[in-house]
Design an enzyme around this catalytic site. Sequence first.
Site: not given
Ligand code: CAA
Length: 501
Positions: A121, A154
């Site tokens: 990253s 990406e």
């Molecule tokens: N693993 C697998 N599936 C997961 C999960 C995990 N850790 N966390 C959530 N899910 C799935 C759930 O099972 C659910 O799926 P279904 O609808 O099929 O049942 C779906 O995701 C939604 O989950 P929740 O309802 O529990 O939770 P939510 O609606 O609050 O969504 C989230 C959780 C998807 C994490 C959301 O909060 C989100 O999009 N957050 C932003 C995350 C983000 O910005 N990520 C990028 C970070 S930067 C990066 O990663 C790059 C780097 O190099 C640092």
Amino acid sequence: MASTFETVGVVGLGTMGAGIAEVFARAGIAVVGVETDPGALERGRGHLDGSTGRALSRGRLTEAERAEILGRVAFTTSLEDLSDCDLVIEAIPEVMDFKRALFTDLDRVCKPSAVLATNTSSLSVTAIAATTTRPGRVVGMHFFNPAPVMRLVEVVRTVSTEDGLAEEVAGLARRLGKTPVTVADRAGFVVNRLLLPYLNHAAALLEQGLSTRDDIDTAMRLGAGFPMGPFALLDLIGLDTSYEICEALFRESRERRHAPAPVLRELVTAGLLGRKSGRGFHGEEPPANPSAEEKPSASTVAVVGGTAANGTGAADGAAEAFAERLSAAGFKTTPVEEADLVVAVSRTPVIEQAVRLPHPARLVGLNLVGDQVAEVASTVLTSPGAAQVARGLLRILGRTSVSCRDRAGFVVGALLHPHLNDAVRMYESGYASMEDIDTAMRLGCGYPAGPFEMLDRLGLETVRDGLRALYAEYRDPSFAPAPLLDQLVTAGVRSIRDLSS
Ligand code: CAA
């Protein structure tokens, strides 16, 4: 030579690596998962079991589908087992020496046609590729946490990458159900280069005492519509990873905005790394005491207008609209001299208005953000009682209040406007198109709209003026509006996205 990618290796089965292995296995691709020792391998298997088990319990997978997915993943502690893989993706800790050593080994073990990919990253893909005898077949393939959920990949090509390879890897990403955005090798690529400075800025504002962790998180979730607040997201990414990304950005840019906030270093040094260690910005804490919630006492309220962000003092009707809502809710507004609480509806600091009043302690600033959040700004003179009454009043009006100090941009503007400005600067630099930046932030971070869509919705002039106010207050060069933004406002252009059509 065109690649078919039927067997893929994943090295490192931590949260990201296990998630990536699951993504490949779900797409019907055979996976060889590698960890250094049996204990780490079991933990990796546990991640996959847990994630697919959760999908099963939610009815997203049948027992048979789950068994099929898990059956596609072979677990091993031997790199030699990667010899038949068409592509190997590395997801080990972000330490260049570890990556270099691993790529030297992968280069030796893997067949000559195999593509070697890194999920780094923050490190240079070019430098990693240079440790192999096949730099032309090395790319970045950067997934987002949680990998099974976030739809962006990406694809990073370096100056050495063979023609056509990035397109083949982008095709593979599509086969996984992801949307690829192909970029050149620059620290942070698109998403982290925009996301981390915003998260780091939130940490810096917390340290400056602008507002609390929870209020900042709430402001960005309910006010800006982001799926998570900055501190919840920092904890998800990991504070060590976040720190390293900021360091890498700073090394390349030398911009103060990229230098990790001291609180990040402190938390990392203390071993408080976020979700992975059980505690970071958030952790175990007592539940909020509902009896501590503010109740508005019988108060007389006056509503006054603020100054516009451009400092012209122009009224935008927000104060009148708020006074009407108060009346509709049964509150009687009074002249300023008689009021126990004076609400100055304003997008900019209100201390100048406070000092003109006979009782400056009674004045709070109020900025309504979207249809859910109200920022309540206390000046150095505001009494705690006045702020408490204001918050109670807003609760009755159905708004979630966010308390903050009387500073330019309050919370949402202070964080969002520089974030959008960074996106304009990235576009202006020629690194990525507006479409790619919007796609990357929507699919990589779950934003409801990309930065350019947000700019158009908020209004270019509003954002430009917000940035000018921040620059005037903090004198940080990165808050100065991007020249393009300034010019578009001057030219009367309403949609920045018109430039890309
Ligand atoms: N693993 C697998 N599936 C997961 C999960 C995990 N850790 N966390 C959530 N899910 C799935 C759930 O099972 C659910 O799926 P279904 O609808 O099929 O049942 C779906 O995701 C939604 O989950 P929740 O309802 O529990 O939770 P939510 O609606 O609050 O969504 C989230 C959780 C998807 C994490 C959301 O909060 C989100 O999009 N957050 C932003 C995350 C983000 O910005 N990520 C990028 C970070 S930067 C990066 O990663 C790059 C780097 O190099 C640092």
